[in-house]
Design a protein around this motif. Structure first.
Motif, PDB file in Angstrom:
ATOM      1  N   TRP A 143     -12.099   1.462 -11.825  1.00 63.26           N
ATOM      2  CA  TRP A 143     -13.337   2.226 -11.918  1.00 63.26           C
ATOM      3  C   TRP A 143     -14.040   2.305 -10.558  1.00 63.26           C
ATOM      4  N   GLN A 144     -14.385   3.546 -10.196  1.00 62.61           N
ATOM      5  CA  GLN A 144     -15.095   3.855  -8.946  1.00 62.61           C
ATOM      6  C   GLN A 144     -14.210   3.718  -7.703  1.00 62.61           C
ATOM      7  N   LYS A 145     -12.894   3.576  -7.875  1.00 60.06           N
ATOM      8  CA  LYS A 145     -11.986   3.501  -6.738  1.00 60.06           C
ATOM      9  C   LYS A 145     -11.016   4.675  -6.770  1.00 60.06           C
ATOM     10  N   ASP A 146     -10.685   5.221  -5.603  1.00 62.64           N
ATOM     11  CA  ASP A 146      -9.740   6.341  -5.506  1.00 62.64           C
ATOM     12  C   ASP A 146      -8.322   5.817  -5.366  1.00 62.64           C
ATOM     13  N   GLY A 147      -7.888   5.084  -6.369  1.00 63.21           N
ATOM     14  CA  GLY A 147      -6.550   4.533  -6.287  1.00 63.21           C
ATOM     15  C   GLY A 147      -6.058   4.027  -7.622  1.00 63.21           C
ATOM     16  N   ILE A 148      -4.787   3.656  -7.651  1.00 59.79           N
ATOM     17  CA  ILE A 148      -4.147   3.114  -8.840  1.00 59.79           C
ATOM     18  C   ILE A 148      -3.553   1.757  -8.482  1.00 59.79           C
ATOM     19  N   ALA A 149      -3.832   0.754  -9.310  1.00 58.43           N
ATOM     20  CA  ALA A 149      -3.263  -0.578  -9.136  1.00 58.43           C
ATOM     21  C   ALA A 149      -1.962  -0.680  -9.919  1.00 58.43           C
ATOM     22  N   VAL A 150      -0.958  -1.290  -9.310  1.00 53.91           N
ATOM     23  CA  VAL A 150       0.325  -1.544  -9.983  1.00 53.91           C
ATOM     24  C   VAL A 150       0.376  -3.034 -10.290  1.00 53.91           C
ATOM     25  N   ILE A 151       0.428  -3.363 -11.598  1.00 56.63           N
ATOM     26  CA  ILE A 151       0.244  -4.741 -12.062  1.00 56.63           C
ATOM     27  C   ILE A 151       1.500  -5.253 -12.751  1.00 56.63           C
ATOM     28  N   LEU A 162       0.845  -1.195   0.000  1.00 58.72           N
ATOM     29  CA  LEU A 162       0.000   0.000   0.000  1.00 58.72           C
ATOM     30  C   LEU A 162       0.875   1.237   0.000  1.00 58.72           C
ATOM     31  N   TYR A 163       0.722   2.075  -1.037  1.00 58.19           N
ATOM     32  CA  TYR A 163       1.482   3.313  -1.165  1.00 58.19           C
ATOM     33  C   TYR A 163       0.557   4.511  -0.980  1.00 58.19           C
ATOM     34  N   LYS A 164       1.160   5.632  -0.595  1.00 61.47           N
ATOM     35  CA  LYS A 164       0.429   6.894  -0.498  1.00 61.47           C
ATOM     36  C   LYS A 164       1.018   7.876  -1.506  1.00 61.47           C
ATOM     37  N   TYR A 165       0.606   9.127  -1.440  1.00 65.37           N
ATOM     38  CA  TYR A 165       1.054  10.089  -2.434  1.00 65.37           C
ATOM     39  C   TYR A 165       1.312  11.451  -1.806  1.00 65.37           C
ATOM     40  N   LYS A 166       2.086  12.256  -2.528  1.00 69.20           N
ATOM     41  CA  LYS A 166       2.304  13.649  -2.157  1.00 69.20           C
ATOM     42  C   LYS A 166       2.112  14.488  -3.407  1.00 69.20           C
ATOM     43  N   ASP A 210     -11.172  19.896 -12.782  1.00 65.81           N
ATOM     44  CA  ASP A 210     -10.589  21.142 -13.292  1.00 65.81           C
ATOM     45  C   ASP A 210      -9.108  21.278 -12.920  1.00 65.81           C
ATOM     46  N   LYS A 211      -8.501  20.143 -12.460  1.00 69.08           N
ATOM     47  CA  LYS A 211      -7.078  20.166 -12.127  1.00 69.08           C
ATOM     48  C   LYS A 211      -6.393  18.887 -12.617  1.00 69.08           C
ATOM     49  N   LEU A 212      -5.145  19.069 -13.020  1.00 67.93           N
ATOM     50  CA  LEU A 212      -4.229  17.976 -13.309  1.00 67.93           C
ATOM     51  C   LEU A 212      -3.164  18.020 -12.222  1.00 67.93           C
ATOM     52  N   PHE A 213      -2.934  16.890 -11.553  1.00 67.77           N
ATOM     53  CA  PHE A 213      -2.008  16.849 -10.423  1.00 67.77           C
ATOM     54  C   PHE A 213      -0.719  16.119 -10.803  1.00 67.77           C
ATOM     55  N   GLU A 214       0.411  16.717 -10.453  1.00 68.87           N
ATOM     56  CA  GLU A 214       1.663  15.984 -10.482  1.00 68.87           C
ATOM     57  C   GLU A 214       1.863  15.436  -9.078  1.00 68.87           C
ATOM     58  N   ILE A 215       2.081  14.137  -8.958  1.00 73.92           N
ATOM     59  CA  ILE A 215       2.205  13.540  -7.646  1.00 73.92           C
ATOM     60  C   ILE A 215       3.503  12.729  -7.537  1.00 73.92           C
ATOM     61  N   GLU A 216       3.898  12.506  -6.305  1.00 75.67           N
ATOM     62  CA  GLU A 216       5.029  11.624  -6.005  1.00 75.67           C
ATOM     63  C   GLU A 216       4.480  10.465  -5.176  1.00 75.67           C
ATOM     64  N   ILE A 217       4.891   9.262  -5.520  1.00 78.43           N
ATOM     65  CA  ILE A 217       4.439   8.089  -4.769  1.00 78.43           C
ATOM     66  C   ILE A 217       5.274   7.917  -3.520  1.00 78.43           C
ATOM     67  N   ILE A 218       4.613   7.741  -2.397  1.00 79.43           N
ATOM     68  CA  ILE A 218       5.290   7.529  -1.118  1.00 79.43           C
ATOM     69  C   ILE A 218       5.189   6.043  -0.791  1.00 79.43           C
ATOM     70  N   ARG A 219       6.305   5.332  -0.871  1.00 82.95           N
ATOM     71  CA  ARG A 219       6.304   3.890  -0.651  1.00 82.95           C
ATOM     72  C   ARG A 219       6.489   3.565   0.830  1.00 82.95           C
TER      73      ARG A 219
END
Length: 349
Positions: A283-291, A120-124, A340-349
């Motif tokens: 779809w319908q989830k607030d996250g990204i899967a790494v496959i 499980l990762y978070k973001y900044k 109305d926003k595009l976010f640049e994020i960093e993954i926090i492992r």
């Protein structure tokens, strides 16, 4: 119609139905039995199976297959296979039983799972950029500093070139209103775009956005997301499958199925190829899967909770969808449908 003709028709129908029924319900002599009737196995475990032969028929030989791969580790009438790098998901364990000059194909459904829970990762948030609030984002990909975007909905679907720093739409191609556009990927000088339920995709010139061709889906019923690794194209369709397409013909050659250590997963939407892995919106989830593209293992989940609350709230606001990676600078960007926003994020492992 006289009674004689009616009787003949009824008799023929009965014979046809009877023959069809017998063909469909022919009882098998054998079945496949796994230890403890197990049907789910994790990588590292060993599948052990044998032939159930309740009628005590004399068997000449048995050949086992896991999917299309013939087993070299089976012995006699038993099967034993340690799972190592097999593709995850739903499979058929098949046996061909040879007996008394005949052969019988029998099957058992099994599911292969990963042996490690997803990390499980978070973001900044690194930066925020303006994004067209009316863009129902379905696909997002960078070429250099230019952001290419596919937007959906019938009558609103488009293909765009965008200045990501200002949000300005540099060029836009509207899609015929009968199509609901979906994900895109870019291969050399071509943009490949999916449609949702029309079972058809489009090919465009990268520089002009002019349509140069189209292609049909094969076994997949819908189009959701696309990405590529420079050699192969990966396509999601809303199911547990991620299809692998030929980059020249765009035909579906094979697929992986996405699975965790507990179950097979589905509803993967926008895709992006990042450093050897497939990143996928669910779809319908607030996250990204790494496959893992080799076996379908869902190795990590990036929790993007709270990101949606940082955009303007309005009646058309929809789910997180849109991943773009600038591999030259290793920058990761995300957005959503009518955000109305595009976010640049960093993954926090």
């Amino acid at each position: 119609m006289n009674k004689r003709n009616l009787f003949v028709i009824i008799t023929l129908c009965a014979l046809i139905f009877s023959c069809g029924s017998n063909a469909d319900t022919k009882k098998k002599h054998f079945s496949i039995k796994t230890d403890n009737n197990q049907s789910k196995f994790k990588l590292g475990e060993t599948i052990k199976a044998s032939i159930a032969n309740n009628k005590k028929i004399e068997i000449d030989s048995v050949v086992f297959f896991l999917g299309d791969i013939r087993s070299n580790s089976s012995s006699g009438f038993t099967y034993e296979e340690k799972l190592d790098n097999e593709r995850l998901g739903k499979h058929l364990l098949k046996a061909i039983v040879y007996f008394d000059g005949e052969e019988e194909d029998i099957y058992k459904k099994i599911t292969l799972l990963n042996n490690i829970p997803p990390k499980l990762y978070k973001y900044k948030i690194i930066a925020e950029y303006p994004h067209d609030q009316n863009a129902f984002t379905q696909g997002l990909e960078f070429v250099g500093d230019t952001l290419y975007e596919s937007t959906g909905k019938n009558g609103l679907s488009s293909l765009r070139k965008v200045n990501y720093k200002t949000g300005e739409v540099i060029a836009k191609k509207d899609i015929n209103r009968k199509y609901f556009a979906e994900g895109i990927t870019i291969v050399k000088d071509k943009i490949i775009q999916l449609t949702w339920q029309s079972k058809e995709g489009f090919i465009y010139n990268l520089n002009t956005l002019e349509k140069t061709g189209n292609f049909a889906y094969n076994k997949s019923k819908e189009g959701w997301g696309l990405c590529n690794d420079g050699k192969q194209i990966y396509k999601s369709d809303g199911t547990e499958k991620i299809w692998i397409l030929d980059p020249e013909t765009l035909a579906e050659k094979s697929y992986i199925e996405v699975a965790t250590h507990k179950k097979v997963k589905s509803k993967f939407n926008e895709l992006e190829w990042i450093e050897g892995k497939i990143y996928a919106n669910t779809w319908q989830k607030d996250g990204i899967a790494v496959i893992n593209p080799k076996n379908g293992a869902l190795e990590a989940v990036i929790d993007l909770s709270g990101l949606r609350e940082k955009v303007t709230q309005h009646s058309d606001l929809d789910v997180l969808n849109g991943i773009a990676y600038k591999k030259e600078t290793k920058q990761l960007f995300v957005t959503g449908k009518n955000w109305d926003k595009l976010f640049e994020i960093e993954i926090i492992r």
